[in-house]
Design a protein around this motif. Sequence first.
Motif, PDB file in Angstrom:
ATOM      1  N   VAL A  29      32.621  43.429  49.791  1.00 16.84           N
ATOM      2  CA  VAL A  29      32.652  42.590  51.715  1.00 16.84           C
ATOM      3  C   VAL A  29      32.119  42.942  52.513  1.00 16.84           C
ATOM      4  CG1 VAL A  29      35.247  41.487  50.458  1.00 16.84           C
ATOM      5  CG2 VAL A  29      35.229  43.554  51.879  1.00 16.84           C
ATOM      6  N   THR A  79      47.026  39.676  49.687  1.00 22.93           N
ATOM      7  CA  THR A  79      46.168  40.119  48.263  1.00 22.93           C
ATOM      8  C   THR A  79      46.508  38.966  47.197  1.00 22.93           C
ATOM      9  OG1 THR A  79      45.292  41.998  48.956  1.00 22.93           O
ATOM     10  CG2 THR A  79      45.236  42.180  47.240  1.00 22.93           C
ATOM     11  N   TYR A  83      44.389  36.290  45.130  1.00 24.68           N
ATOM     12  CA  TYR A  83      44.675  36.832  43.474  1.00 24.68           C
ATOM     13  C   TYR A  83      45.095  35.923  42.517  1.00 24.68           C
ATOM     14  CZ  TYR A  83      44.218  39.035  38.998  1.00 24.68           C
ATOM     15  OH  TYR A  83      44.370  38.697  38.077  1.00 24.68           O
ATOM     16  N   PHE A  86      43.650  33.390  42.382  1.00 25.20           N
ATOM     17  CA  PHE A  86      42.138  32.933  41.360  1.00 25.20           C
ATOM     18  C   PHE A  86      42.360  32.779  39.999  1.00 25.20           C
ATOM     19  CE2 PHE A  86      40.053  36.066  39.244  1.00 25.20           C
ATOM     20  CZ  PHE A  86      38.337  36.327  39.244  1.00 25.20           C
ATOM     21  N   ILE A 263      40.786  44.578  52.582  1.00 26.27           N
ATOM     22  CA  ILE A 263      41.549  43.692  52.520  1.00 26.27           C
ATOM     23  C   ILE A 263      41.933  41.838  52.106  1.00 26.27           C
ATOM     24  CG2 ILE A 263      43.898  44.240  51.742  1.00 26.27           C
ATOM     25  CD1 ILE A 263      43.566  46.903  52.212  1.00 26.27           C
ATOM     26  N   GLU A 264      41.675  41.955  53.892  1.00 27.33           N
ATOM     27  CA  GLU A 264      42.331  40.607  53.902  1.00 27.33           C
ATOM     28  C   GLU A 264      41.249  39.775  53.706  1.00 27.33           C
ATOM     29  OE1 GLU A 264      41.159  39.261  57.832  1.00 27.33           O
ATOM     30  OE2 GLU A 264      41.933  37.682  58.172  1.00 27.33           O
ATOM     31  N   ILE A 266      38.852  39.577  50.687  1.00 23.03           N
ATOM     32  CA  ILE A 266      39.201  39.666  49.515  1.00 23.03           C
ATOM     33  C   ILE A 266      40.240  38.407  49.712  1.00 23.03           C
ATOM     34  CG2 ILE A 266      40.041  41.327  47.315  1.00 23.03           C
ATOM     35  CD1 ILE A 266      38.862  43.785  48.973  1.00 23.03           C
ATOM     36  N   ILE A 268      40.334  36.540  51.875  1.00 19.74           N
ATOM     37  CA  ILE A 268      39.607  35.020  51.421  1.00 19.74           C
ATOM     38  C   ILE A 268      39.107  33.909  50.983  1.00 19.74           C
ATOM     39  CG2 ILE A 268      38.451  33.511  53.431  1.00 19.74           C
ATOM     40  CD1 ILE A 268      39.459  35.665  55.582  1.00 19.74           C
ATOM     41  N   GLU A 269      38.058  35.697  50.357  1.00 16.67           N
ATOM     42  CA  GLU A 269      37.274  34.969  49.582  1.00 16.67           C
ATOM     43  C   GLU A 269      37.730  34.457  47.925  1.00 16.67           C
ATOM     44  OE1 GLU A 269      33.868  37.860  48.608  1.00 16.67           O
ATOM     45  OE2 GLU A 269      33.235  37.219  50.790  1.00 16.67           O
ATOM     46  N   ILE A 270      38.517  35.223  47.752  1.00 18.09           N
ATOM     47  CA  ILE A 270      39.489  34.841  46.273  1.00 18.09           C
ATOM     48  C   ILE A 270      40.200  33.996  46.256  1.00 18.09           C
ATOM     49  CG2 ILE A 270      38.491  37.124  45.082  1.00 18.09           C
ATOM     50  CD1 ILE A 270      41.561  37.860  45.258  1.00 18.09           C
ATOM     51  N   GLU A 271      40.699  33.093  47.215  1.00 11.17           N
ATOM     52  CA  GLU A 271      41.906  32.391  47.646  1.00 11.17           C
ATOM     53  C   GLU A 271      41.164  30.703  46.760  1.00 11.17           C
ATOM     54  OE1 GLU A 271      44.912  31.199  51.000  1.00 11.17           O
ATOM     55  OE2 GLU A 271      42.353  30.956  51.443  1.00 11.17           O
ATOM     56  N   ASN A 272      39.733  30.795  47.574  1.00 15.06           N
ATOM     57  CA  ASN A 272      39.047  29.492  46.789  1.00 15.06           C
ATOM     58  C   ASN A 272      37.834  29.931  45.556  1.00 15.06           C
ATOM     59  OD1 ASN A 272      37.771  27.543  46.016  1.00 15.06           O
ATOM     60  ND2 ASN A 272      36.957  26.926  48.167  1.00 15.06           N
ATOM     61  N   ASN A 279      31.638  36.419  44.535  1.00 15.08           N
ATOM     62  CA  ASN A 279      33.713  36.387  43.408  1.00 15.08           C
ATOM     63  C   ASN A 279      33.902  35.280  42.946  1.00 15.08           C
ATOM     64  OD1 ASN A 279      33.741  39.443  44.198  1.00 15.08           O
ATOM     65  ND2 ASN A 279      33.644  39.366  46.699  1.00 15.08           N
TER      66      ASN A 279
END
Lengths: 310, 310, 310, 310, 310
Positions: A29, A79, A83, A86, A263-264, A266, A268-272, A279
Amino acid sequence: MSEKIPLSKIIEPEEKSWLKIIFCWRSSVIPAIIPRVIFCGLFGLLISLIHYYYTDVGLPVLSSVVPSIVLGLLLVFRTNTAYERFWEGRKLWGSLVNSIRNLARMIWVSVTENSPKDREEKSKTLRLLVVFAITTKLHLRGQPINSEIRDLIPECWYERLQEVHNPPLQVALLIGEYLQQEFERNCINSYQLTAMLKLLDTMVDVLGGCERILKTPIPVAYSIHLKQLLLIYCLTLPFQLVTELAWWTPPIVSVISFTVFGIEQIGIEIENPFGLDANDLPLESICQTIQINIEELIDFIPRLRERKIF
Amino acid sequence: MSEKIPLSKIIEPEEKSWLKIIFCWRSSVIPAIIPRVIFCGLFGLLISLIHYYYTDVGLPVLSSVVPSIVLGLLLVFRTNTAYERFWEGRKLWGSLVNSIRNLARMIWVSVTENSPKDREEKSKTLRLLVVFAITTKLHLRGQPINSEIRDLIPECWYERLQEVHNPPLQVALLIGEYLQQEFERNCINSYQLTAMLKLLDTMVDVLGGCERILKTPIPVAYSIHLKQLLLIYCLTLPFQLVTELAWWTPPIVSVISFTVFGIEQIGIEIENPFGLDANDLPLESICQTIQINIEELIDFIPRLRERKIF
Amino acid sequence: MSEKIPLSKIIEPEEKSWLKIIFCWRSSVIPAIIPRVIFCGLFGLLISLIHYYYTDVGLPVLSSVVPSIVLGLLLVFRTNTAYERFWEGRKLWGSLVNSIRNLARMIWVSVTENSPKDREEKSKTLRLLVVFAITTKLHLRGQPINSEIRDLIPECWYERLQEVHNPPLQVALLIGEYLQQEFERNCINSYQLTAMLKLLDTMVDVLGGCERILKTPIPVAYSIHLKQLLLIYCLTLPFQLVTELAWWTPPIVSVISFTVFGIEQIGIEIENPFGLDANDLPLESICQTIQINIEELIDFIPRLRERKIF
Amino acid sequence: MSEKIPLSKIIEPEEKSWLKIIFCWRSSVIPAIIPRVIFCGLFGLLISLIHYYYTDVGLPVLSSVVPSIVLGLLLVFRTNTAYERFWEGRKLWGSLVNSIRNLARMIWVSVTENSPKDREEKSKTLRLLVVFAITTKLHLRGQPINSEIRDLIPECWYERLQEVHNPPLQVALLIGEYLQQEFERNCINSYQLTAMLKLLDTMVDVLGGCERILKTPIPVAYSIHLKQLLLIYCLTLPFQLVTELAWWTPPIVSVISFTVFGIEQIGIEIENPFGLDANDLPLESICQTIQINIEELIDFIPRLRERKIF
Amino acid sequence: MSEKIPLSKIIEPEEKSWLKIIFCWRSSVIPAIIPRVIFCGLFGLLISLIHYYYTDVGLPVLSSVVPSIVLGLLLVFRTNTAYERFWEGRKLWGSLVNSIRNLARMIWVSVTENSPKDREEKSKTLRLLVVFAITTKLHLRGQPINSEIRDLIPECWYERLQEVHNPPLQVALLIGEYLQQEFERNCINSYQLTAMLKLLDTMVDVLGGCERILKTPIPVAYSIHLKQLLLIYCLTLPFQLVTELAWWTPPIVSVISFTVFGIEQIGIEIENPFGLDANDLPLESICQTIQINIEELIDFIPRLRERKIF
């Protein structure tokens, strides 16, 4: 068909090169959060300068403004939720793979063939299953229908799919029509029809489930509140630490802000999980697996029957 | 039908403007908690005044009265539970979308048409599915049956629906009647009837599930206890901090109370996700999606059959 | 049938009167834990007296005996588990509502009526569904069969139900017998029978699920260990605080013990959600909703058919 | 059949005698952990002696060796996982109760009786359902087939069951054979057969699920690591505390080790919930409930039919 | 068939030898993390040397760089997610065992035998079920088809399975072909076929589920971030502790790094539960259990029928 790649290869690297992974830049990230981290570092530098040249601005008691336990729990909640989406997205695609495999096997085994044309119709429908997976992928990514599916369906359908809002839903309709038609021609009985339609329903459920994950991010109030707390936390850090750390303040503040923003980010990235980031879910390779399985199936059964094994 | 908005647009903004989101006022919980935060700030000011002009009221040991770890865990538990309801509500509506799509496709494909009137009946029933979604939305919001559904159903049904306790349940009954009637006319066989009734059951399950979320908030004892602890925590804060912070006490106490009340408020807001707040589920747009899908379906199949693709 | 109460009313109060809820006495856990809280306060007073008149008994290091993090996590685990049972209980009853609605609609729509007596039989069976819900409620509360159900079933069944161990199981048997009989009379076909029996199975599953929640509390070893830790924690508190707080010890110890006992008590109260407490599930009102839905159904269909809408 | 024990009795005690539960010895984990607790106390005594007579061994900084937050989270994870298995085991048995009730009702209601011998066959099969539950219990406990089931099945089956690896699986086979035979004799139709076989499948699923819980403890690496951390934590305790607590070290160390070992021990005890401990599932009483329900069913229906209620 | 090993034996050891487990080397994560632990210890030694011979490098305030609460929560999240995959993998294999048992019983009981050759065909198909389990195991481990299955299937199939990408999928196809063929020969009716195909679908679902767990590790961004934080945490430790611990720094740093790396390593090891490590699922023994159950089934029924028990 002999270039079989052992599945376990994909996991093994992690077990081997613990250290290499740490310095893996692209998938991390870091690129996304580097501006915020630098900003916090510069702010720390500013406070250090003020502290040294003007007046004592150290306020260690500020550490209780955003208790690290509260922030930690919120970050983990973030997180965790991201996750879960995800993983739910992955489960939905797994279920799509299963349904397509089962429906393909059922169509291939159960539908009676009266003429060579029927065999052709079958192959066409089996490829429609692959098209369902690919259009779902494109639909989730907001991409237009493209050449990937041009070879798999007749031209007139291809044009139609380009017009509609929700292409996979139309593909499901085409499959449903095929099954109904075979039922009316008595090539499958009603039990088989019911079982196949249930699998088709599952495929449409997967589509709906993915849309749900995509369209409903975490409640925005939560997202805003977390960002506000993170900003307050990072901006009070220099005041807490400057008395003790002096000129070490900027690097230390950078590292701490790196920890929490990371941490935040990550989350945001794996939420969609349906995007194109490193990722996100490997939708390309999942669609390919489906295509390989279907082609292997089309290839296998006739050879099986020729040899009259049973 | 060509103004297709890429789904991914909805998520992207978050990834771009990290900073803008922070200052998004309308969707945040700030309007709701501002009175409590100001109250805590004023109380902090009062204690500072007493501390400065009368007597030392600093009691740092009070920090152990409500340990921040216990409060943090309770807040996270609260957020977690509320989010689970929010997400369960979303899943139920997702399942409603799926069931309606599947049931619509099944009715459209399977029910034999003997006359043009049958086609009309079908369209009428497909629109009843949309009405089911809309009346469920209205029922969950405690709103009366309104003009939204007037164009979708005959006048006599419209009047009837205005009289009953639970309009969506009556709509389900009407759909059930239609299916039974087509079954008795031999336009669908019993397997198809069974499959369709199962989908109808799922729709009624969704209705029941939403009512359950709406009618059963978190146990009130829990809600009261959390509020009591929050109040004790915020009211002991000035005594803990006044010795060290002096005149900084009021702003710092405000920020801390903002942190904790904000988390609780998010829990309260997303606990009932069927309302009209910015953080509630986008039921309007879900109902619209259903309507678009149904209209596209009504439009698609006849054209498909005319061209005799199969 | 026009006194429709908007469902959303039930939640709104929380959003309005934040402060009022805090002082809500009846539903809170205060009555249950007040003796333990007073005991801890008196113990604190005793230690204060000893500290002041005899000898220094302050031992601040005792704070590590039961680390607040460990206690906090255990309390949250307790709350979590209890809430899960509460929510599972609610889900089971929600599923009962759904199954009864679906089964009722199916019986009313699908069973062929050859004579007015058949219509009567149907109404009788639909009311048996209400009886199933009510007897389940009574069974879970350990209450005998009472007048609530007298008007809904014939006298001879009423007597029989008073004799047996598990009345709802017998009611399920009666419904099963009715369906089998209609099947043998060719008023429903086997597909419909199968679908209806599945719904009946779900109802019996709900009964079994509720019994499971009721009969299997959290493992007693866990419950004992938590209580022991809570007692040790509260009894070491005065020794930790007396040096610094002096005569403030008793009230502060009371507040802390109020905090932790309160959380444990919530766990105890919602663990068995089928009782009559303010925090238990509103089984009365759920049973009433079922009864209203069934009566509305009995009332609706015949009027629908008379007007020959389809 | 009139000695009905209100179910709610089982929970109430907890609500009444808060204090009594604390001193409940048998069900607590104290007997299991007492040796370890005494060992830690003695070790604390040893360190105190060394500290007093030889040299200062106090090392308060050791408190960061195993941070209590990390240990706390691991212990809660342990408890959580163990409890989930306990609860899953309970759910499986609940599902067994439901399936047996539903299958019994179905057999009793649906299978046509042509002769008194058929009635006998039915009763025999219903008792086989009870035998399935009992043999599952014995199988999970590693106990041999014993006299409990001797009266419920014919001698030849009893002998056979003693020989095989997996007796409940053989019982399921016998029930399957009975259903198939009735189907071939046209006493049930294929829909009913399918529905019954599905319930039988659920019973076999329960068996498999229980075996899964029994045979797959928490990964041993986890178990070892937690024990190692616990030992390190308890053995560093005296060094941390001896400077401040002096001769109070041994009792305080004992209490702390009691706290943490207790939590781990609960995890160990409820991880395998099918044993004979006080904290295991009450399989005996569940089997008894099943037997009572079945006998009540065998007793009820014939009386119902004689009175010709329908 | 008489060497029955009580299942409970597998768990008991843990309850007995608490201390022995601690020193169990092979299954622990120690071998995997020892290099990192030694590295951290040496780094601690280096800092101690610098501290002693050159200059004061103690910086206790560094403890806030990676707050232990944040690290702890992340580690637990990691463990939790990994354990969920482990347990989901176990559940999938449990579901495979159940499906195979149920499908085997159904085939054995329901398929009509007209000739001894049919009996043979049946046994062959039942053994195909075992082959499905074994090929799934091999497929998940990336191992080629080997002699384990040579005795269970005809030579021509064996060769074919060696060629394809996804052998278990081909085995499912063979089973599907057998069922379709028996259906066409009227040896099973369509209800039985549907029920059997559903079980076959479940088996293919298990295959897909296992592939999903294998192919989708935790998002790599998360994995990287955690490793980075762990490294920062362990490398700042000596600076925090060296002032107070002096020459005790290296061993203490080693123990702390052992604690945290150990937890991360467990996550890595159980994340992919299909391998050959001591902590992976016992797939070998599960496959054996399936084989034993199938052979016992093939052996049991004929003897049952000969005695004409029903």
